[in-house]
Design a protein around this motif. Structure first.
Motif, PDB file in Angstrom:
ATOM      1  N   ILE A 286       3.952  10.093   5.926  1.00 55.63           N
ATOM      2  CA  ILE A 286       4.780   9.132   5.208  1.00 55.63           C
ATOM      3  C   ILE A 286       4.656   9.418   3.713  1.00 55.63           C
ATOM      4  N   SER A 287       5.777   9.309   2.992  1.00 56.35           N
ATOM      5  CA  SER A 287       5.768   9.467   1.547  1.00 56.35           C
ATOM      6  C   SER A 287       5.889   8.098   0.893  1.00 56.35           C
ATOM      7  N   VAL A 288       5.111   7.904  -0.170  1.00 58.54           N
ATOM      8  CA  VAL A 288       5.143   6.646  -0.909  1.00 58.54           C
ATOM      9  C   VAL A 288       5.474   6.962  -2.365  1.00 58.54           C
ATOM     10  N   ALA A 289       6.103   6.009  -3.043  1.00 59.12           N
ATOM     11  CA  ALA A 289       6.570   6.286  -4.403  1.00 59.12           C
ATOM     12  C   ALA A 289       6.669   5.000  -5.213  1.00 59.12           C
ATOM     13  N   GLY A 290       5.591   4.636  -5.895  1.00 59.25           N
ATOM     14  CA  GLY A 290       5.623   3.443  -6.732  1.00 59.25           C
ATOM     15  C   GLY A 290       4.726   3.603  -7.941  1.00 59.25           C
ATOM     16  N   LEU A 291       5.312   3.718  -9.130  1.00 65.50           N
ATOM     17  CA  LEU A 291       4.520   3.979 -10.326  1.00 65.50           C
ATOM     18  C   LEU A 291       4.400   2.777 -11.265  1.00 65.50           C
ATOM     19  N   LEU A 338       5.628   2.121   7.537  1.00 63.98           N
ATOM     20  CA  LEU A 338       6.952   1.859   6.968  1.00 63.98           C
ATOM     21  C   LEU A 338       7.274   0.372   7.014  1.00 63.98           C
ATOM     22  N   GLU A 339       6.989  -0.252   8.135  1.00 61.68           N
ATOM     23  CA  GLU A 339       7.269  -1.685   8.274  1.00 61.68           C
ATOM     24  C   GLU A 339       6.442  -2.501   7.286  1.00 61.68           C
ATOM     25  N   ALA A 340       5.169  -2.184   7.174  1.00 60.89           N
ATOM     26  CA  ALA A 340       4.290  -2.963   6.300  1.00 60.89           C
ATOM     27  C   ALA A 340       4.657  -2.792   4.828  1.00 60.89           C
ATOM     28  N   LEU A 341       4.945  -1.586   4.406  1.00 58.10           N
ATOM     29  CA  LEU A 341       5.261  -1.336   3.006  1.00 58.10           C
ATOM     30  C   LEU A 341       6.654  -1.849   2.639  1.00 58.10           C
ATOM     31  N   ARG A 342       7.600  -1.697   3.538  1.00 54.53           N
ATOM     32  CA  ARG A 342       8.958  -2.176   3.244  1.00 54.53           C
ATOM     33  C   ARG A 342       9.034  -3.694   3.249  1.00 54.53           C
ATOM     34  N   GLU A 343       8.124  -4.339   3.944  1.00 55.80           N
ATOM     35  CA  GLU A 343       8.101  -5.806   3.962  1.00 55.80           C
ATOM     36  C   GLU A 343       7.845  -6.363   2.567  1.00 55.80           C
ATOM     37  N   VAL A 344       7.120  -5.609   1.738  1.00 58.19           N
ATOM     38  CA  VAL A 344       6.867  -6.050   0.357  1.00 58.19           C
ATOM     39  C   VAL A 344       7.707  -5.255  -0.635  1.00 58.19           C
ATOM     40  N   ASP A 345       8.702  -4.519  -0.136  1.00 54.11           N
ATOM     41  CA  ASP A 345       9.626  -3.734  -0.973  1.00 54.11           C
ATOM     42  C   ASP A 345       8.932  -2.636  -1.766  1.00 54.11           C
ATOM     43  N   PHE A 346       7.915  -2.028  -1.144  1.00 58.41           N
ATOM     44  CA  PHE A 346       7.308  -0.858  -1.776  1.00 58.41           C
ATOM     45  C   PHE A 346       8.055   0.390  -1.296  1.00 58.41           C
ATOM     46  N   PRO A 347       8.549   1.250  -2.213  1.00 58.34           N
ATOM     47  CA  PRO A 347       9.347   2.409  -1.808  1.00 58.34           C
ATOM     48  C   PRO A 347       8.542   3.387  -0.951  1.00 58.34           C
ATOM     49  N   CYS A 348       9.118   3.748   0.184  1.00 62.20           N
ATOM     50  CA  CYS A 348       8.442   4.665   1.096  1.00 62.20           C
ATOM     51  C   CYS A 348       9.477   5.239   2.056  1.00 62.20           C
ATOM     52  N   GLY A 349       9.095   6.279   2.748  1.00 61.50           N
ATOM     53  CA  GLY A 349      10.018   6.881   3.706  1.00 61.50           C
ATOM     54  C   GLY A 349       9.317   7.889   4.585  1.00 61.50           C
ATOM     55  N   PRO A 350       9.938   8.231   5.713  1.00 60.33           N
ATOM     56  CA  PRO A 350       9.337   9.222   6.608  1.00 60.33           C
ATOM     57  C   PRO A 350       9.364  10.608   5.983  1.00 60.33           C
ATOM     58  N   TYR A 351       8.398  11.432   6.339  1.00 63.15           N
ATOM     59  CA  TYR A 351       8.349  12.831   5.884  1.00 63.15           C
ATOM     60  C   TYR A 351       8.803  13.688   7.057  1.00 63.15           C
TER      61      TYR A 351
END
Length: 438
Positions: A286-291, A338-351
């Motif tokens: 999983i890729s995550v992207a929040g700065l 993905l479900e947990a991070l998107r629930e709080v609107d943290f940008p993420c996506g499958p690799y």
């Protein structure tokens, strides 16, 4: 699912004729990837793109063969075009070249500078034939300077631009070129932008012009956030140069050289180690992207990891937290994260692996891949158009053209009579096709 997501059974080289560039005629004197990708994008906006290939075909026709004179790379890069075969070395080619320049609105030319005049396809001659022509001249290293005459490829400008040092993988301690060839396909996009800007200028003034693009210019543009110089970096940079010189003399490998560079130069390196990266999960990646501070807080809210001091990107404390994050992400599946991070609107996506991307619902929903059918080797999937227009048609590309498929058609369209066409074929100035199967 839109129309473009369905398999297109149009003959090779033909799609719909609608599009924002409908009526624009393009002749392409280019092989491989960069400028053929420009032609592909123009075709995807409705232009009539005629690819002129040498005897034996574009070099991509021999890469991963599917059928005689048909290959995967060629099929993926050249959908939506027509194709003809012309031997530019033959004295008889001049009349066809001039007819093509007179016919076209745009010429895409990617040859070594020394070959342009030799083959009669240089900008001065082309614009003399057709003063309204937009002539896109492509070089590897730019039209000026001591190396302007040299040919070159993506791997060379990855190295020369400095961008490769940032993005290349490593194998056995040395950098390996990044794939896909980002500067090739980036140059295709930049070249298409230059072409449409020059067409706009022609609409306003009635005059054509030469437009220059290069792989090296693209590489420097794509590397904009990572390549720059500031006065207040001079002391740090001087020290880095000295330390790198000593490390290289001692045999330090590429990965450690880059680590040394990033520790000294890259801003925000600590954030990239934990908040802006890819993690292994229980079943994939999983890729995550929040700065931003707000997004970093959400990351800690979901993971429960302790806060980190980003001012020191390579301390033992940060190393421990990074290692803890890597262990944590391996405890749950990609879907669960993905479900947990998107629930709080943290940008993420499958690799994705490449074949997984072809079936991604989001990619399919936007027609970023298309399914085509080629008469010689059947169905295949390739990338679609990266943009669309609300007030103009969005054409559906046909499959890539077969070798010499449109030679006779184009010669007739250029105004040559049947006898002249037969003479050009008989003298091997041109070649027709397609080749028979088998």
């Amino acid at each position: 699912m839109s129309e473009q997501s369905n398999t297109v059974d149009a003959p090779a080289g033909h799609g719909s004729t609608q599009g924002i560039l409908a009526g624009i005629k393009v002749v392409e004197f280019a092989q491989n990837a960069a400028i053929p990708h420009c032609g592909r994008l123009l075709a995807g906006m409705g232009a009539d793109v005629v690819k002129v290939e040498p005897p034996g075909g574009d070099a991509m026709r021999s890469l991963a063969s599917l059928a005689p004179m048909e290959a995967k790379a060629y099929a993926l890069i050249n959908p939506g075009k027509r194709a003809m075969v012309l031997d530019l070395r033959h004295r008889g080619a001049a009349e066809v070249v001039d007819a093509l320049f007179g016919w076209a609105d745009v010429a895409l030319v990617a040859f070594k500078q020394g070959d342009l005049v030799r083959y009669g396809i240089d900008a001065d001659h082309a614009l003399d034939v057709n003063p309204r022509l937009v002539y896109l001249a492509h070089t590897a290293f730019g039209p000026e300077g001591a190396d302007a005459h040299l040919g070159g490829y993506d791997v060379l400008v990855q190295a020369r631009s400095g961008a490769g040092f940032i993005m290349n993988r490593a194998e056995h301690g040395v950098p390996m070129s990044t794939r896909p060839a980002v500067n090739d396909f980036g140059t295709g996009m930049i070249s298409a932008l230059g072409v449409v800007a020059a067409l706009r200028h022609r609409d306003l003034t009635g005059k054509g012009q030469r437009v220059d693009s290069s792989l090296l210019g693209t590489a420097m543009s794509l590397a904009t956030p990572m390549i720059g110089g500031f006065e207040n970096d001079e002391e740090v940079l001087a020290e880095l140069k000295q330390d790198l010189a000593a490390a290289r003399s001692a045999g330090m490998d590429f990965v450690d050289q880059r680590r040394m560079y990033e520790q000294r130069i890259i801003p925000g390196a600590g954030a990239f180690r934990i908040y802006f990266r890819t993690y292994m999960t229980a079943d994939g990646m999983i890729s995550v992207a929040g700065l931003s501070p707000a997004l970093r807080q959400k990351f800690h809210e979901v993971t429960g990891l302790p806060e980190v001091d980003l001012r020191a990107p390579h301390t033992d404390e940060l190393d421990e937290i990074v290692a803890e994050a890597e262990r944590l992400f391996r405890t749950r599946t990609t879907a669960e994260w993905l479900e947990a991070l998107r629930e709080v609107d943290f940008p993420c996506g499958p690799y994705h692996l490449p074949y997984e991307a072809l079936e991604d619902d989001q990619i399919r929903a936007n027609d970023y891949v298309v399914d085509l059918k080629h008469p010689a080797f059947g169905r295949y999937t390739t990338s679609g158009m990266p943009l669309r227009f609300s007030e103009a048609g969005n054409p559906v590309l046909g499959a890539s053209p077969q070798y010499g498929e449109h030679t006779r058609e184009m010669l007739a369209e250029l105004g040559l009579d049947p006898g002249s066409i037969e003479r050009l074929v008989a003298e091997s100035v041109v070649a027709d096709g397609p080749l028979p199967p088998g």
